[in-house]
Design a protein around this motif. Sequence first.
Motif, PDB file in Angstrom:
ATOM      1  N   HIS A 161       0.846  -1.189   0.000  1.00 50.37           N
ATOM      2  CA  HIS A 161       0.000   0.000   0.000  1.00 50.37           C
ATOM      3  C   HIS A 161       0.884   1.242   0.000  1.00 50.37           C
ATOM      4  O   HIS A 161       1.880   1.316   0.731  1.00 50.37           O
ATOM      5  CB  HIS A 161      -0.894   0.039   1.247  1.00 50.37           C
ATOM      6  N   MET A 162       0.487   2.226  -0.799  1.00 44.07           N
ATOM      7  CA  MET A 162       1.165   3.527  -0.787  1.00 44.07           C
ATOM      8  C   MET A 162       0.817   4.268   0.508  1.00 44.07           C
ATOM      9  O   MET A 162      -0.067   3.878   1.258  1.00 44.07           O
ATOM     10  CB  MET A 162       0.674   4.376  -1.967  1.00 44.07           C
ATOM     11  N   ASP A 163       1.490   5.369   0.678  1.00 41.59           N
ATOM     12  CA  ASP A 163       1.249   6.283   1.782  1.00 41.59           C
ATOM     13  C   ASP A 163      -0.145   6.923   1.642  1.00 41.59           C
ATOM     14  O   ASP A 163      -0.814   6.755   0.613  1.00 41.59           O
ATOM     15  CB  ASP A 163       2.307   7.397   1.688  1.00 41.59           C
ATOM     16  N   ALA A 209       0.555   4.113   8.552  1.00 44.06           N
ATOM     17  CA  ALA A 209       1.478   3.390   9.436  1.00 44.06           C
ATOM     18  C   ALA A 209       2.440   2.573   8.591  1.00 44.06           C
ATOM     19  O   ALA A 209       2.386   1.352   8.556  1.00 44.06           O
ATOM     20  CB  ALA A 209       0.696   2.490  10.387  1.00 44.06           C
ATOM     21  N   PRO A 210       3.354   3.257   7.895  1.00 42.49           N
ATOM     22  CA  PRO A 210       4.211   2.543   6.943  1.00 42.49           C
ATOM     23  C   PRO A 210       5.229   1.638   7.620  1.00 42.49           C
ATOM     24  O   PRO A 210       5.523   1.782   8.809  1.00 42.49           O
ATOM     25  CB  PRO A 210       4.913   3.667   6.186  1.00 42.49           C
ATOM     26  N   GLN A 211       5.728   0.693   6.842  1.00 42.55           N
ATOM     27  CA  GLN A 211       6.746  -0.243   7.328  1.00 42.55           C
ATOM     28  C   GLN A 211       7.995  -0.240   6.453  1.00 42.55           C
ATOM     29  O   GLN A 211       8.994  -0.847   6.806  1.00 42.55           O
ATOM     30  CB  GLN A 211       6.176  -1.665   7.353  1.00 42.55           C
ATOM     31  N   ARG A 212       7.894   0.336   5.287  1.00 37.25           N
ATOM     32  CA  ARG A 212       9.026   0.354   4.358  1.00 37.25           C
ATOM     33  C   ARG A 212       9.234   1.775   3.849  1.00 37.25           C
ATOM     34  O   ARG A 212       8.265   2.441   3.495  1.00 37.25           O
ATOM     35  CB  ARG A 212       8.732  -0.554   3.135  1.00 37.25           C
ATOM     36  N   TRP A 213      10.477   2.196   3.799  1.00 32.65           N
ATOM     37  CA  TRP A 213      10.799   3.532   3.307  1.00 32.65           C
ATOM     38  C   TRP A 213      11.737   3.393   2.107  1.00 32.65           C
ATOM     39  O   TRP A 213      12.708   2.633   2.169  1.00 32.65           O
ATOM     40  CB  TRP A 213      11.509   4.331   4.385  1.00 32.65           C
ATOM     41  N   ALA A 223       6.903   6.113   1.402  1.00 33.62           N
ATOM     42  CA  ALA A 223       6.704   5.092   2.425  1.00 33.62           C
ATOM     43  C   ALA A 223       5.576   4.149   2.036  1.00 33.62           C
ATOM     44  O   ALA A 223       4.608   4.548   1.380  1.00 33.62           O
ATOM     45  CB  ALA A 223       6.392   5.749   3.762  1.00 33.62           C
ATOM     46  N   PHE A 224       5.699   2.892   2.453  1.00 33.45           N
ATOM     47  CA  PHE A 224       4.777   1.835   2.055  1.00 33.45           C
ATOM     48  C   PHE A 224       4.526   0.871   3.210  1.00 33.45           C
ATOM     49  O   PHE A 224       5.278   0.845   4.175  1.00 33.45           O
ATOM     50  CB  PHE A 224       5.375   1.044   0.876  1.00 33.45           C
ATOM     51  N   ARG A 225       3.466   0.103   3.073  1.00 34.04           N
ATOM     52  CA  ARG A 225       3.302  -1.034   3.984  1.00 34.04           C
ATOM     53  C   ARG A 225       2.616  -2.174   3.241  1.00 34.04           C
ATOM     54  O   ARG A 225       1.880  -1.964   2.274  1.00 34.04           O
ATOM     55  CB  ARG A 225       2.495  -0.660   5.229  1.00 34.04           C
ATOM     56  N   ALA A 226       2.862  -3.389   3.712  1.00 30.72           N
ATOM     57  CA  ALA A 226       2.281  -4.571   3.083  1.00 30.72           C
ATOM     58  C   ALA A 226       0.948  -4.888   3.746  1.00 30.72           C
ATOM     59  O   ALA A 226       0.809  -4.741   4.957  1.00 30.72           O
ATOM     60  CB  ALA A 226       3.228  -5.755   3.234  1.00 30.72           C
ATOM     61  N   PRO A 227      -0.056  -5.271   2.947  1.00 33.47           N
ATOM     62  CA  PRO A 227      -1.329  -5.671   3.564  1.00 33.47           C
ATOM     63  C   PRO A 227      -1.144  -6.970   4.334  1.00 33.47           C
ATOM     64  O   PRO A 227      -0.258  -7.765   4.026  1.00 33.47           O
ATOM     65  CB  PRO A 227      -2.253  -5.876   2.366  1.00 33.47           C
ATOM     66  N   GLU A 228      -1.998  -7.188   5.349  1.00 26.93           N
ATOM     67  CA  GLU A 228      -1.902  -8.402   6.178  1.00 26.93           C
ATOM     68  C   GLU A 228      -2.803  -9.491   5.628  1.00 26.93           C
ATOM     69  O   GLU A 228      -3.866  -9.758   6.196  1.00 26.93           O
ATOM     70  CB  GLU A 228      -2.298  -8.077   7.609  1.00 26.93           C
ATOM     71  N   PHE A 229      -2.397 -10.069   4.516  1.00 22.18           N
ATOM     72  CA  PHE A 229      -3.196 -11.134   3.913  1.00 22.18           C
ATOM     73  C   PHE A 229      -2.340 -12.369   3.687  1.00 22.18           C
ATOM     74  O   PHE A 229      -1.164 -12.253   3.374  1.00 22.18           O
ATOM     75  CB  PHE A 229      -3.709 -10.684   2.543  1.00 22.18           C
ATOM     76  N   PHE A 230      -2.935 -13.517   3.819  1.00 21.16           N
ATOM     77  CA  PHE A 230      -2.287 -14.747   3.387  1.00 21.16           C
ATOM     78  C   PHE A 230      -2.371 -14.830   1.867  1.00 21.16           C
ATOM     79  O   PHE A 230      -3.407 -14.481   1.309  1.00 21.16           O
ATOM     80  CB  PHE A 230      -3.000 -15.945   4.001  1.00 21.16           C
ATOM     81  N   PRO A 231      -1.385 -15.334   1.125  1.00 13.49           N
ATOM     82  CA  PRO A 231      -0.067 -15.709   1.600  1.00 13.49           C
ATOM     83  C   PRO A 231       0.872 -14.521   1.628  1.00 13.49           C
ATOM     84  O   PRO A 231       0.795 -13.633   0.789  1.00 13.49           O
ATOM     85  CB  PRO A 231       0.387 -16.713   0.545  1.00 13.49           C
ATOM     86  N   GLY A 277      15.984   2.217   1.597  1.00 10.11           N
ATOM     87  CA  GLY A 277      16.815   1.409   0.733  1.00 10.11           C
ATOM     88  C   GLY A 277      16.250   0.039   0.524  1.00 10.11           C
ATOM     89  O   GLY A 277      15.059  -0.111   0.276  1.00 10.11           O
ATOM     90  N   SER A 278      17.082  -0.966   0.659  1.00 15.24           N
ATOM     91  CA  SER A 278      16.861  -2.307   0.120  1.00 15.24           C
ATOM     92  C   SER A 278      15.579  -3.013   0.558  1.00 15.24           C
ATOM     93  O   SER A 278      15.486  -4.219   0.411  1.00 15.24           O
ATOM     94  CB  SER A 278      18.032  -3.190   0.502  1.00 15.24           C
ATOM     95  N   THR A 279      14.582  -2.316   1.063  1.00 20.96           N
ATOM     96  CA  THR A 279      13.469  -3.028   1.645  1.00 20.96           C
ATOM     97  C   THR A 279      12.367  -3.378   0.661  1.00 20.96           C
ATOM     98  O   THR A 279      11.450  -4.078   1.029  1.00 20.96           O
ATOM     99  CB  THR A 279      12.875  -2.224   2.807  1.00 20.96           C
ATOM    100  N   LEU A 280      12.433  -2.936  -0.561  1.00 19.95           N
ATOM    101  CA  LEU A 280      11.478  -3.425  -1.555  1.00 19.95           C
ATOM    102  C   LEU A 280      12.234  -4.321  -2.531  1.00 19.95           C
ATOM    103  O   LEU A 280      13.400  -4.079  -2.822  1.00 19.95           O
ATOM    104  CB  LEU A 280      10.795  -2.269  -2.301  1.00 19.95           C
ATOM    105  N   PRO A 281      11.534  -5.346  -3.024  1.00 22.85           N
ATOM    106  CA  PRO A 281      12.208  -6.280  -3.933  1.00 22.85           C
ATOM    107  C   PRO A 281      12.842  -5.559  -5.118  1.00 22.85           C
ATOM    108  O   PRO A 281      12.181  -4.738  -5.763  1.00 22.85           O
ATOM    109  CB  PRO A 281      11.078  -7.202  -4.408  1.00 22.85           C
TER     110      PRO A 281
END
Lengths: 246, 246, 246, 246, 246, 246
Positions: free
Chosen positions: A148-150, A158-162, A216-224, B229-233
């Motif tokens: 997900h984008m910012d 609530a991003p997890q990746r920058w 900044a980004f974050r991943a959705p909480e979905f399987f897989p 940095g390296s946090t996205l594929p």
Amino acid sequence: MNVLAVGAHPDDVEILCAGTLIRYRRAGHSVGICVLTNGDLGAPDGDKATIAAVREREARRSAEVIGARLFLLGEPDGFLFDSPSTRIAFAEVLREFRPDVLFAPDPNDYHPDHRAASAIALNSLVLAASPLQRTGSPAIDALPAVYHMDTLALVGAAPQRWVDISDALGTKLDMLAAHRSQNDWLRCTDGVDYLDYATKQARLRGLQCGTAAAEAFRAPEFFPIHRAGSTLPGLDDQPGLDHQGD
Amino acid sequence: MNVLAVGAHPDDVEILCAGTLIRYRRAGHSVGICVLTNGDLGAPDGDKATIAAVREREARRSAEVIGARLFLLGEPDGFLFDSPSTRIAFAEVLREFRPDVLFAPDPNDYHPDHRAASAIALNSLVLAASPLQRTGSPAIDALPAVYHMDTLALVGAAPQRWVDISDALGTKLDMLAAHRSQNDWLRCTDGVDYLDYATKQARLRGLQCGTAAAEAFRAPEFFPIHRAGSTLPGLDDQPGLDHQGD
Amino acid sequence: MNVLAVGAHPDDVEILCAGTLIRYRRAGHSVGICVLTNGDLGAPDGDKATIAAVREREARRSAEVIGARLFLLGEPDGFLFDSPSTRIAFAEVLREFRPDVLFAPDPNDYHPDHRAASAIALNSLVLAASPLQRTGSPAIDALPAVYHMDTLALVGAAPQRWVDISDALGTKLDMLAAHRSQNDWLRCTDGVDYLDYATKQARLRGLQCGTAAAEAFRAPEFFPIHRAGSTLPGLDDQPGLDHQGD
Amino acid sequence: MNVLAVGAHPDDVEILCAGTLIRYRRAGHSVGICVLTNGDLGAPDGDKATIAAVREREARRSAEVIGARLFLLGEPDGFLFDSPSTRIAFAEVLREFRPDVLFAPDPNDYHPDHRAASAIALNSLVLAASPLQRTGSPAIDALPAVYHMDTLALVGAAPQRWVDISDALGTKLDMLAAHRSQNDWLRCTDGVDYLDYATKQARLRGLQCGTAAAEAFRAPEFFPIHRAGSTLPGLDDQPGLDHQGD
Amino acid sequence: MNVLAVGAHPDDVEILCAGTLIRYRRAGHSVGICVLTNGDLGAPDGDKATIAAVREREARRSAEVIGARLFLLGEPDGFLFDSPSTRIAFAEVLREFRPDVLFAPDPNDYHPDHRAASAIALNSLVLAASPLQRTGSPAIDALPAVYHMDTLALVGAAPQRWVDISDALGTKLDMLAAHRSQNDWLRCTDGVDYLDYATKQARLRGLQCGTAAAEAFRAPEFFPIHRAGSTLPGLDDQPGLDHQGD
Amino acid sequence: MNVLAVGAHPDDVEILCAGTLIRYRRAGHSVGICVLTNGDLGAPDGDKATIAAVREREARRSAEVIGARLFLLGEPDGFLFDSPSTRIAFAEVLREFRPDVLFAPDPNDYHPDHRAASAIALNSLVLAASPLQRTGSPAIDALPAVYHMDTLALVGAAPQRWVDISDALGTKLDMLAAHRSQNDWLRCTDGVDYLDYATKQARLRGLQCGTAAAEAFRAPEFFPIHRAGSTLPGLDDQPGLDHQGD
């Protein structure tokens, strides 16, 4: 790799994700931008069809800055819904472009079309991967990694990746500048300059991670969850991009 | 790189993080394990000093499996607190080992000593980086990237990073087996086999990300965020490990 | 069964949990109340030792209403901390009373002593279950089922269990009335009547679950979770109260 | 009592809830399973109508294992939406079967059809209880107690109730085995064995609560809360299943 | 100022917001109430059209108590959805009434129509502000400040603002009493008296903030946030009600 | 009114709250700043006592800019803990200054001393209001309204109130500039300019609420909630600042 970003209106992807797309292009990857609506409410006056045409031209000009492939799905601005037809249309984009990485709006972003775009993006994945769902292209073999984008102005995010976009900010502003009609409108009605706005947001995300500018980004909480491997510094697995949903 | 994992009791680090440490070792990095208490409540009967000695031997045997450097701080089991003395002791470990990556317990894990270990780990960073705080070693120049380990049995955890430990699970079980006294005790009182327990947790974390076994982590939400940095594929920046906190 | 409720001040347990304790007593179970401080700040003027003596008498009178065993640990009011000595003192209470069910304050309740009481209650469990931690009584064989009480005025609470206290509300008010010094003080300084206050809270909790009055609880998210079995309507397993922590 | 579980696809209920349904059957209660879609995307190739027919047979075979009543609503796979027609169809199931307990998918489960099924289940309750909403059967007199099932691979779940299914796991696997087409497909495309998958999840939920296998649930946070009474150990009220929503 | 409250059914606004509307009227502001459905499921028997007519009369009587303008949109009870037509209809209400402050249901309230009303209210704002979206009235120039009302019985609510309605509670009960058909029905089926219910909720919200009765609200987390200025005690900026969304 | 802001180190209050304090001063209120530690780790080299002296001078210079009263409690930098002595010391500050509004750090801010300062601020309130807790000054009669400041770089913050500091930003930067030693150090070690940093954060908070610059706050979720009244636009109650906690 193929990297696809999806937004509701022409310019949505540019505001929150252009720097990262620029970096992917510079790293030699293919980039696609999918715009779900025609943006035909995006003006203070005039004719809807004319607005839509202006915005399409602007979207093309922006995509050309980085040689991104553009997908325009033409839904009506202000009325984007997660429905069978929008899911099928976006599933076909997924099948044509076959992204390894997919960027979608935040599910809680401020504009209802943005939230709908977020839902359509995620809800189409399973259709795109189902062989019995017939569209013009064959089913995808694997789900992309999704981020997900910012949100606009960081409200509630609530991003997890920058991603460091210090070297890409200038080009990002070029892409935004291509959407001239929107900047004119915002300057007029809100006294807001688009490019200044995006710069402030990138500077603040940069403050958080110690760079001059960032997205900044974050991943959705979905399987897989596809991210086993390279996600800690120094561990260099390839991301597990081979899992089919159902 | 130097990679340090900190736990409250001998075997804590092994249960939740050993697979990842093994992978770091195989990738050629230096690994350290810091145990904050002496674990002297870890038996159904006997003498506390004897128990502590047994557990120290087991900790050494386990660390030797991967050639990890072991730091034993000897706080009393069951009474670990975030205090000036425990902060200073761990700050000195940080200065001696100078980790690039630090693994700490989850702040909400089930055992009070685990929660205290989590607090000590994070609260010592700023001391370790402050030149005017004198200990035996010079201040660190940069803060490590910090990750919280999983919780026991996944209760309440919300990880963001998964590490594939399919090829490291066997060695992880070897390290756990070194803590024989604990496995004997748990089997006796709870009917639980340690190695079986850790295997089930690794298998389930593997299910989530599509591998045979995994360990899971998340980054604390503190400024400064070091992960640009390296946090996205496919984007291969070096992580920004050069920022000094305070 | 043995049922223990722990609070920071004389009357804390009564306000949020008395109805449930009354129901346990009526069902034939043993009930204990543990008060961690002496409550010696609980007056607008006078002498601290005198206040503490008054409050002890009131606590005894309240406990007598339901024949509950009373444990008074005598920590200073306003200065309750989770420390080695408070953990050991409460661990000994756990060993003496050997509860099957333990009620503790909410970890986020409004008063710092309440939050400390919540931490002490949870952090002492592992000590009480560790044979090598010597106190006057033998280690407990199993951990009690633990529930957090409601917060005052429901601020920030997120309960998961509701207990119908419609038939116990009168007796609850009798217990509260035993703490006469507190009601006098609150009426004077805040214009609040204690019994009215507790009644309003019980009525609202009752509204939520369709009874005339209720008290509300939630279980902490810690391993091991003891509630397999009887927790769904019609499935009548005995709760698994036999697991030892470590 | 009547116990109803609702899922989006044939086999959804079995994966996350079968053990609990088995326990209800063994305790002498009536069990129903409602499947909202026909599952006709559930194959790598072939004809949709054929797939749907295969899956219906498998669903019947699975339901027969425990003598559960089966409701098949036949919505198109991949396109389940919370709409007037799906609400009315499920409200009629509620009126026919008249459940005391209802299990619905987690509102955040990974598949869009699962999330839609969760919404339909909850949003139909009020219709089923409204006498003026005419369907083939009379309105229900009381709302069932509602629980959300676990998520697949525990991703993002926050359960509050654990049911011991140690003695029911074998029968659960028999029910899953009835859905042979799905296991064949998953083994082929993902290398995943269904039964192994469900076993790992049950083992991990068992680890959390100290049993050999478990399933986990949580109650939605909606007024009215029906669980006053028997929800604490040793307090044996009947659950308040008599409240009508509106 | 113009103050608009929107609810799904006749009486929804009164239950959770009437006290605050009364206070706005007494302060000299214009108040509007918009009811999205006709409430035609709101009876144990009879004819839907008759019920709808009864409820319309009751809604008018209630609105007259404070001289509020009433908007009735007539959607079918039990089937309220966020759709193009409901968005357009409410956008026209926004354009006619031109509110400075808008109260909408909580997005997680217990009734599906309430949740839909919450979505419609927020999702229509952007349409109402878009000049190219033609309805009978000109586009609004600025977005209102938006607040979510409380939930029924406080289940799951997390308010941030409390309004003292001690002096307005009597009039609030008068407005509720106008909805006589609903109180009759609830008393009959649930044994609940409406006015008693609303009183208990207001008393409890009053307990939280130290007044005899209160209503509680929170602002949605969306860009743009309009509340710079007067939001801290003693700082008397005018709220920034002049920002146009897009 | 009296307005007090408390921070761990000299300059903490200035970074996150100075603009709001300036506005209070301009509105004619008294402002106090309380600094809990001496900041003696705040330099790359030199003598701790000298550093502390430098920072005290800088703190005085900054406070003088707005005529704020300064309280320096002199705890050791890096070792601030919530303890009996720090609670009593801050309770005496509360009694001397008798604030109507209190600003405290965010409980989750990045620096352990900031988190301790947040705890001390909140945990001292009850002592300050307890007549039997003797200090040099009489007990306060009412609790202040309490707000948490923003976090550094907005990491993890969830504000609810925004204060427009567009006209106060220049003076805020003057106050920050008074802490010259800190800016010199940060520029040297991190390449960060203090004033630029604070400007970026204020600009971003301004973006969120439509002003040129802003500071953001939130209220802690504790009973009693003091904000009935003036918290909605146009309702002009005086905030209920007269409630005594306990």
